[in-house]
Write a protein that holds these residues in place. Structure first.
Motif, PDB file in Angstrom:
ATOM      1  N   LEU A  29       0.827  -1.207   0.000  1.00  0.00           N
ATOM      2  CA  LEU A  29       0.000   0.000   0.000  1.00  0.00           C
ATOM      3  C   LEU A  29       0.862   1.259   0.000  1.00  0.00           C
ATOM      4  N   ILE A  30       1.929   1.259   0.771  1.00  0.00           N
ATOM      5  CA  ILE A  30       2.845   2.401   0.792  1.00  0.00           C
ATOM      6  C   ILE A  30       3.445   2.613  -0.589  1.00  0.00           C
ATOM      7  N   LEU A  31       3.946   1.549  -1.187  1.00  0.00           N
ATOM      8  CA  LEU A  31       4.566   1.662  -2.504  1.00  0.00           C
ATOM      9  C   LEU A  31       3.561   2.087  -3.572  1.00  0.00           C
ATOM     10  N   THR A  32       2.346   1.622  -3.448  1.00  0.00           N
ATOM     11  CA  THR A  32       1.311   2.021  -4.406  1.00  0.00           C
ATOM     12  C   THR A  32       1.032   3.512  -4.303  1.00  0.00           C
ATOM     13  N   GLU A  37       3.414   9.954  -6.606  1.00  0.00           N
ATOM     14  CA  GLU A  37       4.193  11.161  -6.321  1.00  0.00           C
ATOM     15  C   GLU A  37       4.912  11.003  -4.986  1.00  0.00           C
ATOM     16  N   PRO A  38       5.961  11.809  -4.765  1.00  0.00           N
ATOM     17  CA  PRO A  38       6.583  11.820  -3.435  1.00  0.00           C
ATOM     18  C   PRO A  38       5.568  12.331  -2.410  1.00  0.00           C
ATOM     19  N   VAL A  39       5.634  11.789  -1.196  1.00  0.00           N
ATOM     20  CA  VAL A  39       4.645  12.124  -0.172  1.00  0.00           C
ATOM     21  C   VAL A  39       5.354  12.312   1.165  1.00  0.00           C
ATOM     22  N   ARG A  40       4.907  13.304   1.907  1.00  0.00           N
ATOM     23  CA  ARG A  40       5.429  13.512   3.256  1.00  0.00           C
ATOM     24  C   ARG A  40       4.832  12.468   4.195  1.00  0.00           C
ATOM     25  N   PHE A  41       5.537  12.236   5.298  1.00  0.00           N
ATOM     26  CA  PHE A  41       5.156  11.202   6.244  1.00  0.00           C
ATOM     27  C   PHE A  41       3.700  11.322   6.688  1.00  0.00           C
ATOM     28  N   ASN A  42       3.305  12.502   7.167  1.00  0.00           N
ATOM     29  CA  ASN A  42       1.944  12.656   7.700  1.00  0.00           C
ATOM     30  C   ASN A  42       0.871  12.511   6.625  1.00  0.00           C
ATOM     31  N   GLU A  43       1.167  12.953   5.417  1.00  0.00           N
ATOM     32  CA  GLU A  43       0.217  12.765   4.315  1.00  0.00           C
ATOM     33  C   GLU A  43       0.080  11.273   3.991  1.00  0.00           C
ATOM     34  N   LEU A  44       1.192  10.584   3.988  1.00  0.00           N
ATOM     35  CA  LEU A  44       1.172   9.141   3.742  1.00  0.00           C
ATOM     36  C   LEU A  44       0.346   8.444   4.821  1.00  0.00           C
ATOM     37  N   GLY A  67      16.129  -0.678  -0.506  1.00  0.00           N
ATOM     38  CA  GLY A  67      16.413   0.074  -1.730  1.00  0.00           C
ATOM     39  C   GLY A  67      15.190   0.463  -2.528  1.00  0.00           C
ATOM     40  N   LEU A  68      14.022   0.473  -1.880  1.00  0.00           N
ATOM     41  CA  LEU A  68      12.781   0.762  -2.604  1.00  0.00           C
ATOM     42  C   LEU A  68      12.242   2.163  -2.342  1.00  0.00           C
ATOM     43  N   VAL A  69      12.636   2.759  -1.221  1.00  0.00           N
ATOM     44  CA  VAL A  69      12.131   4.083  -0.855  1.00  0.00           C
ATOM     45  C   VAL A  69      13.306   5.002  -0.562  1.00  0.00           C
ATOM     46  N   HIS A  70      13.189   6.225  -1.067  1.00  0.00           N
ATOM     47  CA  HIS A  70      14.177   7.268  -0.774  1.00  0.00           C
ATOM     48  C   HIS A  70      13.573   8.217   0.251  1.00  0.00           C
ATOM     49  N   ARG A  71      14.342   8.524   1.289  1.00  0.00           N
ATOM     50  CA  ARG A  71      13.921   9.418   2.368  1.00  0.00           C
ATOM     51  C   ARG A  71      14.672  10.727   2.215  1.00  0.00           C
ATOM     52  N   TYR A  83       8.984  11.075   1.234  1.00  0.00           N
ATOM     53  CA  TYR A  83       9.372   9.754   0.740  1.00  0.00           C
ATOM     54  C   TYR A  83       8.997   9.635  -0.730  1.00  0.00           C
ATOM     55  N   SER A  84       9.862   8.971  -1.472  1.00  0.00           N
ATOM     56  CA  SER A  84       9.599   8.731  -2.888  1.00  0.00           C
ATOM     57  C   SER A  84      10.158   7.363  -3.260  1.00  0.00           C
ATOM     58  N   LEU A  85       9.768   6.897  -4.421  1.00  0.00           N
ATOM     59  CA  LEU A  85      10.265   5.609  -4.899  1.00  0.00           C
ATOM     60  C   LEU A  85      11.655   5.761  -5.487  1.00  0.00           C
ATOM     61  N   THR A  86      12.478   4.759  -5.291  1.00  0.00           N
ATOM     62  CA  THR A  86      13.779   4.706  -5.955  1.00  0.00           C
ATOM     63  C   THR A  86      13.559   4.197  -7.379  1.00  0.00           C
ATOM     64  N   ALA A  87      14.621   4.243  -8.161  1.00  0.00           N
ATOM     65  CA  ALA A  87      14.536   3.712  -9.531  1.00  0.00           C
ATOM     66  C   ALA A  87      14.168   2.221  -9.496  1.00  0.00           C
ATOM     67  N   LEU A  88      14.709   1.494  -8.524  1.00  0.00           N
ATOM     68  CA  LEU A  88      14.375   0.073  -8.392  1.00  0.00           C
ATOM     69  C   LEU A  88      12.878  -0.111  -8.145  1.00  0.00           C
ATOM     70  N   ALA A  89      12.331   0.671  -7.243  1.00  0.00           N
ATOM     71  CA  ALA A  89      10.901   0.547  -6.927  1.00  0.00           C
ATOM     72  C   ALA A  89      10.026   0.985  -8.092  1.00  0.00           C
ATOM     73  N   GLN A  90      10.509   1.903  -8.916  1.00  0.00           N
ATOM     74  CA  GLN A  90       9.733   2.332 -10.086  1.00  0.00           C
ATOM     75  C   GLN A  90       9.427   1.155 -11.006  1.00  0.00           C
ATOM     76  N   THR A  91      10.292   0.135 -10.987  1.00  0.00           N
ATOM     77  CA  THR A  91      10.043  -1.040 -11.835  1.00  0.00           C
ATOM     78  C   THR A  91       8.840  -1.840 -11.343  1.00  0.00           C
ATOM     79  N   LEU A  92       8.353  -1.551 -10.133  1.00  0.00           N
ATOM     80  CA  LEU A  92       7.160  -2.220  -9.607  1.00  0.00           C
ATOM     81  C   LEU A  92       5.870  -1.515 -10.014  1.00  0.00           C
TER      82      LEU A  92
END
Length: 126
Positions: A29-32, A37-44, A67-71, A83-92
């Motif tokens: 759910l977090i990755l979805t 878009e990148p999201v701040r902690f409280n918004e997430l 290696g799936l989330v960039h902080r 928080y945003s997805l890394t290039a690796l996570a973008q493949t998901l």
């Protein structure tokens, strides 16, 4: 979608740790959410109804470690984190989009199946 050859399932042990990290209760759910878009902690946290602060924090740390989330710490007052997805996570993205669409399309059918199962269990076991 490609078919999985039964011979490929000999390698299933190699996939288990990977799948456990991306398909646990909150990670998918977090990755979805982060796919859009990148999201701040409280918004997430607001968007993931029911998640506790600790559960979200732990899940984000685990996803970052894998290696799936960039902080990114933002220089705001007070300090906030995005928080945003890394290039690796973008493949998901494609598999997650497919799962999301599947859930929207078949969720009601699953709900009916659950209700039917529960009714049969009650009838059989009183």
């Amino acid at each position: 979608m490609s078919q999985i050859d039964s011979n490929d399932l000999r390698e299933v042990g190699k996939t288990r740790p990977v799948l456990e990290n991306i398909t646990n209760k909150w990670s998918i759910l977090i990755l979805t959410v982060l796919c859009t878009e990148p999201v701040r902690f409280n918004e997430l946290r607001r968007r993931l109804d029911g998640i506790t602060h600790k559960a979200l924090s732990d899940a984000l740390k685990r996803l970052e470690r894998n290696g799936l989330v960039h902080r990114k710490v933002l220089a705001t007052s007070p300090v906030s984190v995005e928080y945003s997805l890394t290039a690796l996570a973008q493949t998901l993205r494609d598999p997650f989009d497919a799962l999301y669409e599947w859930a929207l399309k078949h969720g009601e059918e699953m709900r009916r199946a659950q209700l039917s199962y529960d009714t049969r269990q009650l009838e059989e076991h009183g």
